[in-house]
Motif scaffolding. Structure first.
Motif, PDB file in Angstrom:
ATOM      1  N   GLY A 110       0.812  -1.214   0.000  1.00 62.89           N
ATOM      2  CA  GLY A 110       0.000   0.000   0.000  1.00 62.89           C
ATOM      3  C   GLY A 110       0.844   1.261   0.000  1.00 62.89           C
ATOM      4  N   GLU A 111       2.014   1.187  -0.633  1.00 62.56           N
ATOM      5  CA  GLU A 111       2.886   2.369  -0.736  1.00 62.56           C
ATOM      6  C   GLU A 111       2.925   2.845  -2.179  1.00 62.56           C
ATOM      7  OE1 GLU A 111       6.195   0.126   0.722  1.00 62.56           O
ATOM      8  OE2 GLU A 111       6.193   1.165   2.659  1.00 62.56           O
ATOM      9  N   LEU A 112       2.997   4.161  -2.331  1.00 65.18           N
ATOM     10  CA  LEU A 112       3.061   4.731  -3.683  1.00 65.18           C
ATOM     11  C   LEU A 112       4.366   4.336  -4.369  1.00 65.18           C
ATOM     12  CD1 LEU A 112       1.905   8.460  -3.656  1.00 65.18           C
ATOM     13  CD2 LEU A 112       0.789   6.474  -4.649  1.00 65.18           C
ATOM     14  N   LEU A 113       4.257   4.060  -5.667  1.00 57.93           N
ATOM     15  CA  LEU A 113       5.464   3.749  -6.429  1.00 57.93           C
ATOM     16  C   LEU A 113       5.999   5.050  -7.034  1.00 57.93           C
ATOM     17  CD1 LEU A 113       4.155   0.464  -8.075  1.00 57.93           C
ATOM     18  CD2 LEU A 113       5.811   0.667  -6.217  1.00 57.93           C
ATOM     19  N   LEU A 114       6.978   5.620  -6.352  1.00 60.07           N
ATOM     20  CA  LEU A 114       7.474   6.940  -6.755  1.00 60.07           C
ATOM     21  C   LEU A 114       8.123   6.933  -8.133  1.00 60.07           C
ATOM     22  CD1 LEU A 114       8.859   8.487  -3.437  1.00 60.07           C
ATOM     23  CD2 LEU A 114       6.763   9.064  -4.662  1.00 60.07           C
ATOM     24  N   GLU A 115       8.762   5.799  -8.482  1.00 61.94           N
ATOM     25  CA  GLU A 115       9.394   5.757  -9.810  1.00 61.94           C
ATOM     26  C   GLU A 115       8.333   5.766 -10.916  1.00 61.94           C
ATOM     27  OE1 GLU A 115       9.646   3.542  -7.433  1.00 61.94           O
ATOM     28  OE2 GLU A 115       9.254   1.513  -8.147  1.00 61.94           O
ATOM     29  N   GLU A 116       7.174   5.173 -10.620  1.00 60.40           N
ATOM     30  CA  GLU A 116       6.066   5.213 -11.583  1.00 60.40           C
ATOM     31  C   GLU A 116       5.477   6.627 -11.653  1.00 60.40           C
ATOM     32  OE1 GLU A 116       5.207   2.722 -13.602  1.00 60.40           O
ATOM     33  OE2 GLU A 116       6.857   1.592 -12.698  1.00 60.40           O
ATOM     34  N   TYR A 117       5.427   7.249 -10.505  1.00 60.36           N
ATOM     35  CA  TYR A 117       4.934   8.622 -10.423  1.00 60.36           C
ATOM     36  C   TYR A 117       5.800   9.538 -11.283  1.00 60.36           C
ATOM     37  CZ  TYR A 117       4.424  13.287  -8.220  1.00 60.36           C
ATOM     38  OH  TYR A 117       4.275  14.632  -7.982  1.00 60.36           O
ATOM     39  N   GLU A 118       7.086   9.363 -11.152  1.00 59.00           N
ATOM     40  CA  GLU A 118       8.028  10.186 -11.920  1.00 59.00           C
ATOM     41  C   GLU A 118       7.772  10.051 -13.424  1.00 59.00           C
ATOM     42  OE1 GLU A 118      12.088   9.385 -10.964  1.00 59.00           O
ATOM     43  OE2 GLU A 118      12.712  11.396 -11.592  1.00 59.00           O
ATOM     44  N   LYS A 119       7.490   8.809 -13.823  1.00 63.98           N
ATOM     45  CA  LYS A 119       7.245   8.559 -15.254  1.00 63.98           C
ATOM     46  C   LYS A 119       5.936   9.185 -15.722  1.00 63.98           C
ATOM     47  CE  LYS A 119       9.265   4.003 -15.056  1.00 63.98           C
ATOM     48  NZ  LYS A 119       8.806   2.619 -14.961  1.00 63.98           N
ATOM     49  N   LEU A 120       4.977   9.298 -14.804  1.00 63.95           N
ATOM     50  CA  LEU A 120       3.663   9.825 -15.179  1.00 63.95           C
ATOM     51  C   LEU A 120       3.651  11.350 -15.318  1.00 63.95           C
ATOM     52  CD1 LEU A 120       1.410   7.518 -12.981  1.00 63.95           C
ATOM     53  CD2 LEU A 120       1.216   7.763 -15.462  1.00 63.95           C
ATOM     54  N   LEU A 121       4.596  12.006 -14.638  1.00 67.63           N
ATOM     55  CA  LEU A 121       4.674  13.472 -14.738  1.00 67.63           C
ATOM     56  C   LEU A 121       5.169  13.867 -16.120  1.00 67.63           C
ATOM     57  CD1 LEU A 121       6.300  14.336 -11.298  1.00 67.63           C
ATOM     58  CD2 LEU A 121       4.097  15.227 -12.087  1.00 67.63           C
ATOM     59  N   ASN A 122       4.475  14.816 -16.749  1.00 64.86           N
ATOM     60  CA  ASN A 122       4.936  15.286 -18.055  1.00 64.86           C
ATOM     61  C   ASN A 122       4.402  16.698 -18.317  1.00 64.86           C
ATOM     62  OD1 ASN A 122       2.345  15.200 -19.526  1.00 64.86           O
ATOM     63  ND2 ASN A 122       2.490  12.999 -19.107  1.00 64.86           N
ATOM     64  N   SER A 123       4.681  17.199 -19.511  1.00 62.49           N
ATOM     65  CA  SER A 123       4.316  18.590 -19.799  1.00 62.49           C
ATOM     66  C   SER A 123       2.802  18.786 -19.926  1.00 62.49           C
ATOM     67  CB  SER A 123       5.005  19.046 -21.090  1.00 62.49           C
ATOM     68  OG  SER A 123       4.614  18.183 -22.141  1.00 62.49           O
ATOM     69  N   GLN A 124       2.047  17.679 -19.981  1.00 58.62           N
ATOM     70  CA  GLN A 124       0.584  17.804 -20.054  1.00 58.62           C
ATOM     71  C   GLN A 124      -0.065  17.760 -18.669  1.00 58.62           C
ATOM     72  OE1 GLN A 124       0.945  18.838 -23.371  1.00 58.62           O
ATOM     73  NE2 GLN A 124      -1.238  18.479 -22.998  1.00 58.62           N
ATOM     74  N   THR A 125       0.734  17.385 -17.664  1.00 62.72           N
ATOM     75  CA  THR A 125       0.182  17.294 -16.309  1.00 62.72           C
ATOM     76  C   THR A 125      -0.181  18.687 -15.809  1.00 62.72           C
ATOM     77  OG1 THR A 125       1.760  15.488 -15.961  1.00 62.72           O
ATOM     78  CG2 THR A 125       0.557  16.271 -14.034  1.00 62.72           C
ATOM     79  N   ARG A 126      -1.413  18.845 -15.357  1.00 60.06           N
ATOM     80  CA  ARG A 126      -1.859  20.156 -14.880  1.00 60.06           C
ATOM     81  C   ARG A 126      -1.978  20.216 -13.367  1.00 60.06           C
ATOM     82  NH1 ARG A 126       0.072  21.388 -18.420  1.00 60.06           N
ATOM     83  NH2 ARG A 126      -0.664  21.997 -20.490  1.00 60.06           N
ATOM     84  N   LEU A 127      -2.191  19.067 -12.753  1.00 62.85           N
ATOM     85  CA  LEU A 127      -2.341  19.048 -11.293  1.00 62.85           C
ATOM     86  C   LEU A 127      -2.065  17.650 -10.759  1.00 62.85           C
ATOM     87  CD1 LEU A 127      -3.663  21.083  -8.972  1.00 62.85           C
ATOM     88  CD2 LEU A 127      -5.391  19.309  -8.957  1.00 62.85           C
TER      89      LEU A 127
END
Lengths: 147, 423
Positions: free
Chosen positions: B167-184
């Motif tokens: 039940g812990e966030l996967l920070l490396e996956e989070y990093e991959k999901l962040l991009n120039s289209q992310t607004r929030l």
């Protein structure tokens, strides 16, 4: 007997662990899905109606002991019954679990659910399958809910 | 997934035994005089709502008995007293969160409303077709549905940060999901269903590298962890009064002043305007721009008093005591056969979610209730979390600083009774 022993009677525990008629019915001509959004209980009722009589009935789903046992015992009770008899039984069953009346003789094994009346939040667990059955009889295409 | 034994072996919980006079504290809460089916109340449903100390109850009664009037309007004395008390509560919240200014504190009804406010103002202004909003797999429905509604309206996409079996966030996956289209990015600080404490500071830092603002859902966290919004550098932070020993119907949205200033108003109405003609309305300044209509004045004042109460004990003392209690509960429960924890993160607070093999959570809840024990059973308004762990529901015990080891012992005994009934 405590309220708790009254609720979780041996027959209810037995049917919750080993539900009867727990399968899909391949030749069912009526089916409905029931869902209690409050607790996530799900049940599907399969019904084979011939000339207004229940030729066969089964159920599938997941839920608490009360809802599983209620479904199991309901399917056992209803085989061979007419739609008119089902209506009366549901009325009697509803009155029983809401504490409005004591068990009538025609309820048979279903009388074991009288303990539910002491647990108002559990009434929906016991009646979900009956509401779903009603929907199956009417063959409503959408999922029914106790809400 | 880690077992209870592994959690304890990892030494994550330290026995701090902080000096907390729990028996004395319990006397501040009149509800503990209640008997449930003739038994003492064991209240372990603090993640749903917390009990209220007498001082909070008294503050509400005092307001309606002595100061009741509308705020920000009348020149009469009662209105002045009510306005002063309400605005004083705002300052207490500001200090509680260590916000830079009191105008960054918006009174709302609940965390749900706070999140909807951000979705309807920030979201409507900045999210467009093709954009992305990022949430996590452990969010409460209130931090999922408002974003789903926004994304549907705008043609944007909702992306979900996955979690591991603990039940812990996967920070490396989070990093991959962040991009120039992310607004929030909108993430929970402390998960209500799993008890996981998320590394929000790191999450915020990573989002800011993409110049993406972050909303933190602090519904659970505010009562259990020290929150410093400036240190976190979060853009929005939301928490609710009733989970912090205050009244229901009052919540807080913190937002950075510049950001809030740049946003359109949320609801239109009284108090949020400076001047109105039929041709044009000029909106009020912060925080009133976002506070249309008569607010929950007594609730706001009550929340201020709840914060006083918590400050008196000290959140660091509360956190240390609760951590020790959670450790004790984990240790006691992990010895119970057929019991499995859902949520075994390394960093946890307050929450113990569990399932018992062969017993549905609602049957667990009914049997515990008969023993006077209040726990939550069900999906905890986090159905995606239940789906992730492939359980229909869990039983959840959540502790607060007024709970004791004795109460945990009562819980353990009752769970053994559950297993006895469903043997």
């Amino acid at each position: 007997m405590s309220y708790l022993d009254d609720l979780y009677q041996e027959i209810i525990l037995d049917h919750s662990k080993k539900p009867r008629n727990f399968k899909e019915l391949s030749d069912a001509n009526h089916k409905a899905d029931g869902y209690n959004p409050l607790c996530g209980d799900k049940v599907s009722v399969y019904l084979k109606l011939e000339d207004g009589f229940v030729e066969d009935i089964s159920f599938m789903g997941s839920g608490c002991a009360i809802s599983t046992a209620s479904a199991s015992l309901m399917t056992q009770t209803l085989k061979g019954k007419s739609l008119g008899e089902i209506e009366t039984l549901f009325k009697n069953f509803h009155n029983l679990v809401t504490g409005k009346s004591s068990a009538s003789t025609e309820l048979g094994k279903l009388a074991v659910f009288h303990g539910v009346s002491q647990f108002p939040v559990r009434v929906k667990c016991a009646t979900l399958v009956w509401h779903t059955l009603q929907a199956a009889i009417k063959s409503k295409p959408e999922t029914v809910s106790t809400e | 997934m880690r077992t209870g034994q592994q959690i304890i072996a990892s030494g994550r919980y330290q026995t701090l035994n902080p000096w907390l006079e729990v028996e004395k504290i319990r006397e501040d809460f009149p509800i503990f005089k209640e008997k449930i089916y003739g038994k003492p109340l064991v209240y372990l449903d603090n993640a749903a709502t917390t009990q209220k100390p007498q001082s909070v109850i008294d503050a509400t009664i005092h307001f309606y008995s002595r100061d009741n009037s509308n705020i920000h309007r009348g020149v009469h004395l009662l209105s002045q007293r009510a306005t002063e008390a309400y605005e004083h509560a705002r300052v207490k919240v500001q200090r509680f969160l260590n916000a830079a200014e009191s105008r960054e504190i918006i009174f709302v009804r609940s965390v749900t409303e706070a999140i909807n406010l951000v979705a309807q103002t920030y979201g409507r202004k900045h999210v467009e077709a093709g954009d992305e909003v990022l949430i996590s797999a452990m969010e409460h429905h209130s931090n999922i549905v408002p974003w789903q509604m926004l994304c549907e309206e705008k043609g944007a996409a909702l992306r979900v940060i996955p979690i591991n079996d603990d039940g812990e966030l996967l920070l490396e996956e989070y990093e991959k999901l962040l991009n120039s289209q992310t607004r929030l990015v909108a993430v929970v600080h402390l998960s209500n269903a799993l008890g996981t404490i998320n590394p929000v500071k790191e999450i915020i830092e990573m989002a800011h590298q993409w110049k993406v603002p972050v909303l933190v859902d602090g519904a659970q966290a505010a009562a259990h962890l020290e929150v410093d919004v400036q240190d976190l550098d979060c853009d929005f932070y939301a928490f609710s009064g009733h989970k912090l020993y205050g009244p229901t119907g009052v919540g807080i949205l913190y937002g950075k002043a510049d950001l809030l200033d740049s946003l359109p108003p949320y609801q239109g109405g009284g108090d949020m305007i400076r001047s109105v003609t039929f041709e044009k309305t000029i909106y009020n300044v912060l925080p009133y721009k976002f506070e249309a209509g008569t607010p929950n004045v007594a609730g706001g004042i009550g929340l201020g008093v709840a914060i006083d109460y918590v400050n008196e004990i000290g959140l660091s003392n509360i956190a240390a005591y609760e951590n020790e209690l959670l450790s004790y509960a984990t240790e006691q429960l992990c010895g119970i056969p057929r019991l499995r924890f859902i949520g075994t993160a390394h960093q946890k607070a307050s929450v113990l979610s569990f399932v018992i093999e062969g017993v549905h959570a609602h049957d667990v809840g009914t049997i515990l209730d008969q023993e006077g024990i209040a726990v939550r059973t069900g999906h905890h308004c986090a159905q995606p979390v239940m789906a992730r762990f492939q359980v229909p529901a869990t039983a959840r015990a959540s502790v607060a600083f007024y709970n004791t080891r004795d109460e945990i012992d009562v819980l353990v005994k009752a769970i053994h009774k559950v297993i006895e009934v469903f043997k």
